[in-house]
Design a protein around this motif. Structure first.
Motif, PDB file in Angstrom:
ATOM      1  N   SER A  84      33.450  41.814   8.034  1.00 59.12           N
ATOM      2  CA  SER A  84      33.209  43.348   8.354  1.00 59.12           C
ATOM      3  C   SER A  84      31.633  43.606   7.885  1.00 59.12           C
ATOM      4  O   SER A  84      31.301  44.422   6.842  1.00 59.12           O
ATOM      5  CB  SER A  84      34.371  44.198   6.949  1.00 59.12           C
ATOM      6  OG  SER A  84      35.329  43.862   7.588  1.00 59.12           O
ATOM      7  N   LEU A  85      30.717  42.962   8.180  1.00 57.20           N
ATOM      8  CA  LEU A  85      29.497  43.147   7.949  1.00 57.20           C
ATOM      9  C   LEU A  85      28.780  44.502   8.119  1.00 57.20           C
ATOM     10  O   LEU A  85      29.331  45.147   9.065  1.00 57.20           O
ATOM     11  CB  LEU A  85      28.568  41.963   8.510  1.00 57.20           C
ATOM     12  CG  LEU A  85      28.589  40.472   7.835  1.00 57.20           C
ATOM     13  CD1 LEU A  85      28.044  39.599   8.820  1.00 57.20           C
ATOM     14  CD2 LEU A  85      27.817  40.649   6.631  1.00 57.20           C
ATOM     15  N   LYS A  86      28.040  45.102   7.128  1.00 53.62           N
ATOM     16  CA  LYS A  86      27.384  46.203   7.331  1.00 53.62           C
ATOM     17  C   LYS A  86      25.814  45.958   7.330  1.00 53.62           C
ATOM     18  O   LYS A  86      25.265  45.256   6.641  1.00 53.62           O
ATOM     19  CB  LYS A  86      27.424  47.088   6.149  1.00 53.62           C
ATOM     20  CG  LYS A  86      29.016  47.408   5.666  1.00 53.62           C
ATOM     21  CD  LYS A  86      29.434  48.109   4.466  1.00 53.62           C
ATOM     22  CE  LYS A  86      30.901  48.069   4.344  1.00 53.62           C
ATOM     23  NZ  LYS A  86      30.998  49.074   2.870  1.00 53.62           N
ATOM     24  N   PRO A  87      24.944  46.969   8.133  1.00 51.16           N
ATOM     25  CA  PRO A  87      23.660  46.873   7.942  1.00 51.16           C
ATOM     26  C   PRO A  87      22.770  46.774   6.663  1.00 51.16           C
ATOM     27  O   PRO A  87      21.949  46.022   6.294  1.00 51.16           O
ATOM     28  CB  PRO A  87      23.243  48.307   8.411  1.00 51.16           C
ATOM     29  CG  PRO A  87      24.326  48.662   9.418  1.00 51.16           C
ATOM     30  CD  PRO A  87      25.650  48.345   8.694  1.00 51.16           C
ATOM     31  N   GLU A  88      23.662  47.307   5.554  1.00 51.44           N
ATOM     32  CA  GLU A  88      22.903  47.279   4.104  1.00 51.44           C
ATOM     33  C   GLU A  88      23.261  45.750   3.700  1.00 51.44           C
ATOM     34  O   GLU A  88      22.832  45.375   2.587  1.00 51.44           O
ATOM     35  CB  GLU A  88      23.650  48.258   3.126  1.00 51.44           C
ATOM     36  CG  GLU A  88      25.023  48.141   3.176  1.00 51.44           C
ATOM     37  CD  GLU A  88      25.829  49.325   4.066  1.00 51.44           C
ATOM     38  OE1 GLU A  88      25.222  49.395   5.143  1.00 51.44           O
ATOM     39  OE2 GLU A  88      26.720  50.124   3.596  1.00 51.44           O
ATOM     40  N   ASP A  89      24.226  44.687   4.304  1.00 49.46           N
ATOM     41  CA  ASP A  89      24.226  43.547   4.009  1.00 49.46           C
ATOM     42  C   ASP A  89      23.034  42.575   4.475  1.00 49.46           C
ATOM     43  O   ASP A  89      22.995  41.336   4.046  1.00 49.46           O
ATOM     44  CB  ASP A  89      25.359  42.789   4.613  1.00 49.46           C
ATOM     45  CG  ASP A  89      26.633  43.439   3.976  1.00 49.46           C
ATOM     46  OD1 ASP A  89      27.641  43.772   4.732  1.00 49.46           O
ATOM     47  OD2 ASP A  89      26.644  43.537   2.650  1.00 49.46           O
ATOM     48  N   THR A  90      21.851  43.211   5.264  1.00 48.41           N
ATOM     49  CA  THR A  90      20.943  42.456   5.665  1.00 48.41           C
ATOM     50  C   THR A  90      20.014  41.975   4.723  1.00 48.41           C
ATOM     51  O   THR A  90      19.865  42.764   3.620  1.00 48.41           O
ATOM     52  CB  THR A  90      19.937  43.502   6.682  1.00 48.41           C
ATOM     53  OG1 THR A  90      20.926  43.701   7.694  1.00 48.41           O
ATOM     54  CG2 THR A  90      18.775  42.669   6.909  1.00 48.41           C
ATOM     55  N   GLY A  91      19.798  40.837   4.769  1.00 50.04           N
ATOM     56  CA  GLY A  91      18.839  40.215   3.680  1.00 50.04           C
ATOM     57  C   GLY A  91      18.571  38.454   3.684  1.00 50.04           C
ATOM     58  O   GLY A  91      19.290  37.891   4.693  1.00 50.04           O
ATOM     59  N   MET A  92      17.766  38.071   2.914  1.00 44.46           N
ATOM     60  CA  MET A  92      17.683  36.560   2.836  1.00 44.46           C
ATOM     61  C   MET A  92      18.624  36.164   1.988  1.00 44.46           C
ATOM     62  O   MET A  92      18.686  36.676   0.604  1.00 44.46           O
ATOM     63  CB  MET A  92      16.475  36.284   2.466  1.00 44.46           C
ATOM     64  CG  MET A  92      16.101  34.674   2.221  1.00 44.46           C
ATOM     65  SD  MET A  92      15.964  34.062   4.066  1.00 44.46           S
ATOM     66  CE  MET A  92      14.429  34.389   4.543  1.00 44.46           C
ATOM     67  N   TYR A  93      19.691  35.257   1.993  1.00 44.81           N
ATOM     68  CA  TYR A  93      20.705  34.759   1.382  1.00 44.81           C
ATOM     69  C   TYR A  93      20.303  33.640   0.935  1.00 44.81           C
ATOM     70  O   TYR A  93      19.893  32.603   1.524  1.00 44.81           O
ATOM     71  CB  TYR A  93      21.883  34.687   2.108  1.00 44.81           C
ATOM     72  CG  TYR A  93      22.613  36.206   2.199  1.00 44.81           C
ATOM     73  CD1 TYR A  93      21.904  37.281   3.113  1.00 44.81           C
ATOM     74  CD2 TYR A  93      23.758  36.393   1.570  1.00 44.81           C
ATOM     75  CE1 TYR A  93      22.578  38.312   3.399  1.00 44.81           C
ATOM     76  CE2 TYR A  93      24.437  37.697   1.798  1.00 44.81           C
ATOM     77  CZ  TYR A  93      23.658  38.813   2.584  1.00 44.81           C
ATOM     78  OH  TYR A  93      24.325  39.885   2.695  1.00 44.81           O
TER      79      TYR A  93
END
Length: 129
Positions: A84-93
């Motif tokens: 259930s990924l959201k745009p706010e999950d965007t980033g370097m992990y």
């Protein structure tokens, strides 16, 4: 020397899923506390999930119910299943590791804090709306 190598990042649409992996080497993997952090452009790095050597875990409130951290001691690999990924999950992990005595704090605002010593290079996750 501790080495952590992440993989599994990519670009997905909102609602999609990804599974990140982190292969660890250079230490006794099963006796370490490990975690996932992320950093979005222009923001500070934030804790996502941690798991200790007994398999106990913590999550940031922002990912609870959507992300699952797990590890396979036989493969020296840490995972992060992201649903259930959201745009706010965007980033370097980033994958992180430290000794079994590491203190992990969940703040009253639901943020995850821990001062890990070892870090991977990161894998990019991009979620589009």
């Amino acid at each position: 020397q501790v080495q952590l190598v992440e993989s599994g990042g990519g670009s997905v649409r909102a609602g999609g899923s990804l599974r990140l992996s982190c292969v660890a080497s250079g230490y006794t993997y099963s006796s370490y506390c490990m975690g996932w952090f992320r950093q979005a452009p222009g923001k500070e790095r934030e804790g996502v999930a941690t798991i200790d050597d007994d398999g106990n875990f913590d999550y940031a409130d922002s990912v609870k119910g959507r992300f699952t951290i797990s590890k396979d001691n036989a493969k020296n690999t840490l995972y992060l299943q992201m649903n259930s990924l959201k745009p706010e999950d965007t980033g370097m992990y980033y994958c992180a590791a430290d000794g079994r005595d590491l203190v992990v704090v969940v703040t009253p605002t639901g943020e995850l804090e821990a001062d890990f010593s070892y870090w991977g290079q990161g894998t990019q996750v991009t979620v589009s709306s």
